[in-house]
Scaffold this motif. Structure first.
Motif, PDB file in Angstrom:
ATOM      1  N   GLU A 225       0.835  -1.207   0.000  1.00 38.98           N
ATOM      2  CA  GLU A 225       0.000   0.000   0.000  1.00 38.98           C
ATOM      3  C   GLU A 225       0.867   1.254   0.000  1.00 38.98           C
ATOM      4  O   GLU A 225       0.584   2.224  -0.713  1.00 38.98           O
ATOM      5  N   ARG A 229       0.940   4.121  -3.046  1.00 31.76           N
ATOM      6  CA  ARG A 229       0.693   5.554  -2.833  1.00 31.76           C
ATOM      7  C   ARG A 229       1.846   6.392  -3.383  1.00 31.76           C
ATOM      8  O   ARG A 229       1.633   7.437  -4.008  1.00 31.76           O
ATOM      9  N   GLU A 232       1.808   6.344  -7.238  1.00 32.36           N
ATOM     10  CA  GLU A 232       0.740   7.219  -7.741  1.00 32.36           C
ATOM     11  C   GLU A 232       1.123   8.683  -7.586  1.00 32.36           C
ATOM     12  O   GLU A 232       0.857   9.506  -8.467  1.00 32.36           O
ATOM     13  N   ARG A 240      -3.635  -1.813  -8.296  1.00 34.20           N
ATOM     14  CA  ARG A 240      -3.372  -2.615  -7.099  1.00 34.20           C
ATOM     15  C   ARG A 240      -4.130  -3.938  -7.228  1.00 34.20           C
ATOM     16  O   ARG A 240      -5.341  -3.927  -7.427  1.00 34.20           O
ATOM     17  N   GLN A 333      -6.331   1.292   6.868  1.00 30.38           N
ATOM     18  CA  GLN A 333      -6.573   2.368   5.890  1.00 30.38           C
ATOM     19  C   GLN A 333      -6.026   1.995   4.505  1.00 30.38           C
ATOM     20  O   GLN A 333      -5.419   2.813   3.807  1.00 30.38           O
ATOM     21  N   SER A 335      -6.252   1.279   0.639  1.00 28.96           N
ATOM     22  CA  SER A 335      -7.050   1.919  -0.414  1.00 28.96           C
ATOM     23  C   SER A 335      -8.159   1.001  -0.909  1.00 28.96           C
ATOM     24  O   SER A 335      -7.966  -0.216  -1.050  1.00 28.96           O
ATOM     25  N   ASP A 336      -9.312   1.599  -1.204  1.00 25.41           N
ATOM     26  CA  ASP A 336     -10.404   0.806  -1.771  1.00 25.41           C
ATOM     27  C   ASP A 336     -10.169   0.519  -3.260  1.00 25.41           C
ATOM     28  O   ASP A 336     -11.002  -0.093  -3.921  1.00 25.41           O
ATOM     29  N   LYS A 337      -9.018   0.977  -3.776  1.00 29.23           N
ATOM     30  CA  LYS A 337      -8.653   0.663  -5.166  1.00 29.23           C
ATOM     31  C   LYS A 337      -8.031  -0.732  -5.291  1.00 29.23           C
ATOM     32  O   LYS A 337      -7.754  -1.186  -6.398  1.00 29.23           O
TER      33      LYS A 337
END
Length: 458
Positions: A225, A229, A232, A240, A333, A335-337
């Motif tokens: 994760e 980040r 990106e 992901r 936390q 990512s919902d991606k």
């Protein structure tokens, strides 16, 4: 006849003379219009008009001047941070290629150095070894370092270049350059470097369905994760992927146990309070009950054939397990991606892959009836199909990397997986290259490994 001809000539002469006078008149008008003083003299233009024309010329000049200044400012300004290490690598790369054109793909190794300088180039030792292999004669690394330094171009970045020890090249940056970059940081804030945007596929987390996430999965999740980040932020297109362990023999075992415990499972959704305990129960039965084991294998076959009943039973286990996983993801936390794409996703692709490999002669049967693929540089082959016709991790991982390269159009693939999988992944990467799926000039594949937590028995 002669008189008619003379008359015709006179007419032509008159027309020509008239045309010449018309040309002269038009030219005079053009000259008058382009001469403001003459226009005023003739009363055709007022002094106010001429004054406005003069102001217009001044404004036009100022506008051009401002545009030029703006272009210069834009050329000087930037909205990205400099990749200092990358700049040094580029400069030393040019010097190395100039000094040793005979060395194919020389190692360009630049590291930060807090002891002797700002950075250090440590390429001389490896290049000396490569030169020894090429020429058959031992090469002194310090002489290699001297040859590299000699080829360094003039640069605004370096204050001092020194050779130390057996061939280390110490690099001290110019104070003016460093101060300028600190000023940029203070005024512009932290900015990403300028780079070529890539399609990055990053594989992380990857827990097993019906099992609790262990510390290895947590490490993979946190590292993966964080990397996603960062990638990106610098501008890459990041996909992901959560390569879940959601297929194979263990699910035949779980489904068989689920059917026994909840015969009415499709009408009344079972409430499995402790899925981990449920897994342990099924494993005990699988290890100790031959009848149950045979039933479990039958369930696997039916599941892989996408039988509606068995697939629905599998989905129940999947949903219960993922509910707990997402509870943990929320606390971390994540990512919902993060896209769920487990081994089940590649089932049809595995069937197609095995067919293609077999038809192209890339696989062979071993003495135990398993279909295997030998990979150059590795003594243990990839097991593509087991003797009972089932697929393996090797099969799914080959189908996986092919899908990421060919369907997702990945430029860069990253596997955030524990170090224990290093040899397996290296074999898969080499197999992908051997099959012509990867191109070193276009693709990058990395295994981001992390250590294992060992028990008291090590």
């Amino acid at each position: 006849m002669a008189s008619d001809s003379e008359e015709q000539s006179k007419q032509y002469a008159l027309k020509a003379e008239k045309a010449e006078k018309e040309i002269e008149r038009l030219q005079a008008e053009i000259n008058l219009l382009s001469d403001p003083a003459q226009l005023q003299k003739e009363g055709l233009a007022s002094p106010e008009l001429e004054k406005l024309r003069g102001e217009n010329q001044k404004l036009t000049f100022q506008l051009k001047h401002l545009k030029k200044n703006l272009e210069n400012e834009q050329a000087r300004g930037r909205d990205f941070a400099l990749d200092v290490r990358g700049i040094i690598e580029d400069i030393f790369g040019l010097a190395i290629y100039s000094a040793f054109p005979e060395v194919p793909n020389p190692t360009i190794l630049v590291m930060p150095s807090s002891k002797f300088a700002d950075y250090q180039c440590n390429s001389a030792m490896s290049i000396a070894q490569q030169l020894g292999t090429i020429t058959g004669q031992k090469k002194n690394p310090r002489e290699v370092a001297q040859a590299i330094v000699k080829e360094l171009p003039e640069s605004e970045f370096f204050e001092k270049i020194e050779i130390a020890g057996p061939g280390f090249i110490n690099i001290t940056l110019k104070k003016e350059f460093v101060l300028k970059e600190i000023g940029f940081l203070l005024t512009q804030g932290v900015k990403p470097p300028k780079l070529d945007k890539k399609r990055v596929v990053i594989d992380y987390s990857s827990p097993n369905i019906a099992k609790e996430m262990h510390v290895g999965h947590l490490r993979s999740t946190i590292i993966g994760e964080s990397m996603s980040r960062l990638l990106e932020w610098v501008g890459h297109d990041v996909l992901r992927l959560n390569h879940l362990g959601d297929w194979g023999t263990q699910f035949g075992m779980l489904i068989a146990h689920l059917i026994d415990k909840f015969p009415n499972l499709l009408k009344e959704r079972p409430n499995i309070g402790d899925l981990q305990e449920f897994y342990r129960e099924s494993k005990v039965r699988f290890d100790n009950d031959e009848v149950f084991k045979r039933r479990a294998y039958e369930c696997v076959v039916k599941l892989q054939a996408k039988d509606p009943f068995y697939y629905s039973a599998w989905k129940i286990i999947y949903d219960i397990s993922m509910k707990e996983t997402y509870r943990l993801y929320k606390r971390l936390q994540v990512s919902d991606k993060l896209v769920e794409r487990g081994e089940s996703f590649y089932q049809e692709r595995m069937v197609s892959l095995v067919k293609d490999l077999q038809e192209s002669g890339r696989t062979e049967l071993d003495e135990e009836g398993r279909r295997v693929m030998y990979v150059e540089g590795f003594t243990v082959p990839l097991m593509i199909v087991k003797s009972d016709g089932g697929f393996t991790y090797d099969t799914s991982d080959l189908a996986c990397i092919k899908q990421r390269l060919q369907e997702e159009k990945a430029d860069w693939i990253i596997y955030v997986v524990d170090a224990g999988q290093s040899t397996h992944l290296e074999t898969v990467f080499k197999a992908a290259a051997q099959l012509g799926w990867t191109d070193k000039s276009k693709h990058r594949i990395d295994h981001v490994a992390f250590g294992l937590v060992l028990g008291e028995d090590k």
